[in-house]
Write a protein that holds these residues in place. Sequence first.
Motif, PDB file in Angstrom:
ATOM      1  N   TYR A  56      -6.503  -5.625  -6.333  1.00  0.00           N
ATOM      2  CA  TYR A  56      -6.330  -6.744  -5.411  1.00  0.00           C
ATOM      3  C   TYR A  56      -7.389  -7.770  -5.776  1.00  0.00           C
ATOM      4  CZ  TYR A  56      -5.561  -9.453  -1.205  1.00  0.00           C
ATOM      5  OH  TYR A  56      -5.251 -10.466  -0.327  1.00  0.00           O
ATOM      6  N   GLY A  57      -6.960  -8.879  -6.365  1.00  0.00           N
ATOM      7  CA  GLY A  57      -7.917  -9.853  -6.866  1.00  0.00           C
ATOM      8  C   GLY A  57      -8.626  -9.274  -8.084  1.00  0.00           C
ATOM      9  N   ARG A  58      -9.827  -9.756  -8.349  1.00  0.00           N
ATOM     10  CA  ARG A  58     -10.568  -9.260  -9.515  1.00  0.00           C
ATOM     11  C   ARG A  58     -11.468  -8.083  -9.184  1.00  0.00           C
ATOM     12  NH1 ARG A  58     -13.350 -14.468 -11.671  1.00  0.00           N
ATOM     13  NH2 ARG A  58     -13.331 -14.863  -9.460  1.00  0.00           N
ATOM     14  N   ASN A  59     -11.815  -7.918  -7.916  1.00  0.00           N
ATOM     15  CA  ASN A  59     -12.846  -6.940  -7.581  1.00  0.00           C
ATOM     16  C   ASN A  59     -12.410  -5.824  -6.638  1.00  0.00           C
ATOM     17  OD1 ASN A  59     -14.855  -8.379  -9.062  1.00  0.00           O
ATOM     18  ND2 ASN A  59     -14.863  -9.881  -7.410  1.00  0.00           N
ATOM     19  N   GLY A  60     -11.235  -5.908  -6.106  1.00  0.00           N
ATOM     20  CA  GLY A  60     -10.831  -4.915  -5.113  1.00  0.00           C
ATOM     21  C   GLY A  60      -9.738  -3.989  -5.615  1.00  0.00           C
ATOM     22  N   ARG A  61      -9.813  -2.749  -5.200  1.00  0.00           N
ATOM     23  CA  ARG A  61      -8.765  -1.774  -5.485  1.00  0.00           C
ATOM     24  C   ARG A  61      -8.331  -1.174  -4.146  1.00  0.00           C
ATOM     25  NH1 ARG A  61      -7.464  -1.046 -10.502  1.00  0.00           N
ATOM     26  NH2 ARG A  61      -8.920  -1.501 -12.147  1.00  0.00           N
ATOM     27  N   VAL A  62      -7.025  -1.097  -3.965  1.00  0.00           N
ATOM     28  CA  VAL A  62      -6.464  -0.621  -2.709  1.00  0.00           C
ATOM     29  C   VAL A  62      -5.743   0.699  -2.942  1.00  0.00           C
ATOM     30  CG1 VAL A  62      -4.835  -1.154  -0.857  1.00  0.00           C
ATOM     31  CG2 VAL A  62      -6.197  -2.990  -1.885  1.00  0.00           C
ATOM     32  N   PRO A  63      -6.111   1.759  -2.198  1.00  0.00           N
ATOM     33  CA  PRO A  63      -5.397   3.027  -2.347  1.00  0.00           C
ATOM     34  C   PRO A  63      -3.957   2.880  -1.871  1.00  0.00           C
ATOM     35  CG  PRO A  63      -7.010   3.168  -0.562  1.00  0.00           C
ATOM     36  CD  PRO A  63      -7.176   1.823  -1.210  1.00  0.00           C
ATOM     37  N   LEU A  64      -3.043   3.574  -2.532  1.00  0.00           N
ATOM     38  CA  LEU A  64      -1.623   3.469  -2.209  1.00  0.00           C
ATOM     39  C   LEU A  64      -1.115   4.746  -1.547  1.00  0.00           C
ATOM     40  CD1 LEU A  64      -0.374   1.816  -5.514  1.00  0.00           C
ATOM     41  CD2 LEU A  64      -1.040   0.702  -3.377  1.00  0.00           C
ATOM     42  N   LYS A  65      -0.374   4.574  -0.459  1.00  0.00           N
ATOM     43  CA  LYS A  65       0.259   5.687   0.234  1.00  0.00           C
ATOM     44  C   LYS A  65       1.562   5.160   0.828  1.00  0.00           C
ATOM     45  CE  LYS A  65      -0.435   8.998   3.988  1.00  0.00           C
ATOM     46  NZ  LYS A  65      -1.318   9.376   5.102  1.00  0.00           N
ATOM     47  N   PRO A  66       2.669   5.317   0.088  1.00  0.00           N
ATOM     48  CA  PRO A  66       3.955   4.802   0.593  1.00  0.00           C
ATOM     49  C   PRO A  66       4.316   5.410   1.949  1.00  0.00           C
ATOM     50  CG  PRO A  66       4.153   5.535  -1.682  1.00  0.00           C
ATOM     51  CD  PRO A  66       2.808   5.983  -1.199  1.00  0.00           C
ATOM     52  N   PHE A  67       4.933   4.587   2.802  1.00  0.00           N
ATOM     53  CA  PHE A  67       5.384   5.068   4.107  1.00  0.00           C
ATOM     54  C   PHE A  67       6.628   4.300   4.524  1.00  0.00           C
ATOM     55  CE2 PHE A  67       2.615   1.522   5.101  1.00  0.00           C
ATOM     56  CZ  PHE A  67       3.223   0.910   6.195  1.00  0.00           C
ATOM     57  N   ALA A  68       7.369   4.885   5.452  1.00  0.00           N
ATOM     58  CA  ALA A  68       8.566   4.232   5.992  1.00  0.00           C
ATOM     59  C   ALA A  68       8.127   3.286   7.098  1.00  0.00           C
ATOM     60  CB  ALA A  68       9.536   5.272   6.537  1.00  0.00           C
ATOM     61  N   GLY A  69       8.336   2.008   6.904  1.00  0.00           N
ATOM     62  CA  GLY A  69       7.957   1.036   7.923  1.00  0.00           C
ATOM     63  C   GLY A  69       8.888   1.069   9.110  1.00  0.00           C
ATOM     64  N   THR A  70      10.173   1.244   8.833  1.00  0.00           N
ATOM     65  CA  THR A  70      11.187   1.222   9.880  1.00  0.00           C
ATOM     66  C   THR A  70      12.063   2.458   9.773  1.00  0.00           C
ATOM     67  OG1 THR A  70      11.221  -1.202   9.815  1.00  0.00           O
ATOM     68  CG2 THR A  70      13.068  -0.117  10.894  1.00  0.00           C
ATOM     69  N   ILE A  71      12.251   3.129  10.885  1.00  0.00           N
ATOM     70  CA  ILE A  71      13.117   4.311  10.938  1.00  0.00           C
ATOM     71  C   ILE A  71      13.609   4.461  12.375  1.00  0.00           C
ATOM     72  CG2 ILE A  71      11.216   5.907  11.398  1.00  0.00           C
ATOM     73  CD1 ILE A  71      12.633   7.934   9.545  1.00  0.00           C
ATOM     74  N   GLY A  72      14.838   4.921  12.537  1.00  0.00           N
ATOM     75  CA  GLY A  72      15.334   5.127  13.887  1.00  0.00           C
ATOM     76  C   GLY A  72      16.840   5.235  13.947  1.00  0.00           C
TER      77      GLY A  72
END
Length: 176
Positions: A129-145
């Motif tokens: 993320y940008g030049r200096n940031g790293r974001v951990p990834l954990k996929p999830f279901a945003g919408t369910i029902g």
Amino acid sequence: MCSSCDYTIHGRSHHFGWDHSLPPAQTVAPGSTIRFECLDSGGGQFKPDSTVTDVSSLDFSRVNPVTGPVFVDGAEPGDALKITIDEFEPSGFGWTANIPGFGLLADQFTEPALNLWKYDAAALTPALYGRNGRVPLKPFAGTIGVAPAEPGLHSVVPPRRVGGNLDIRDLAAGTT
């Protein structure tokens, strides 16, 4: 990839709201394993070559698509459905946007912004993320029902007893 799925619900079987009058994309037996091919929350409106100017033209009638519907044989109104999310198959592309007038901090972030994500879909190592940031990834279901009993088209955005746009990061692989 779901190698032993009983059914696949393709991404073209999406709609923009809950409505119990929609014909099912598939009728399944209880205990079935289903692979859902889902669109992202923007309905595929952002692409790898999108720019910040595309944020202003976002069509809100095409956000938060839901894939399905699925009819479960024998299920009756009022029944509880037990669903287990086995896995996700990420695409390797994603986006984050600041959409003026939308979101929790809309009054503080008034200018559009767009960050496009490219990541290793197999390894899910933290994304840059940008030049200096790293974001951990954990996929999830945003919408369910499921569709509410009341007739007509209902927005998926407010979470309620039938589900909705929950955006709970722990609604991930392994969740029941």
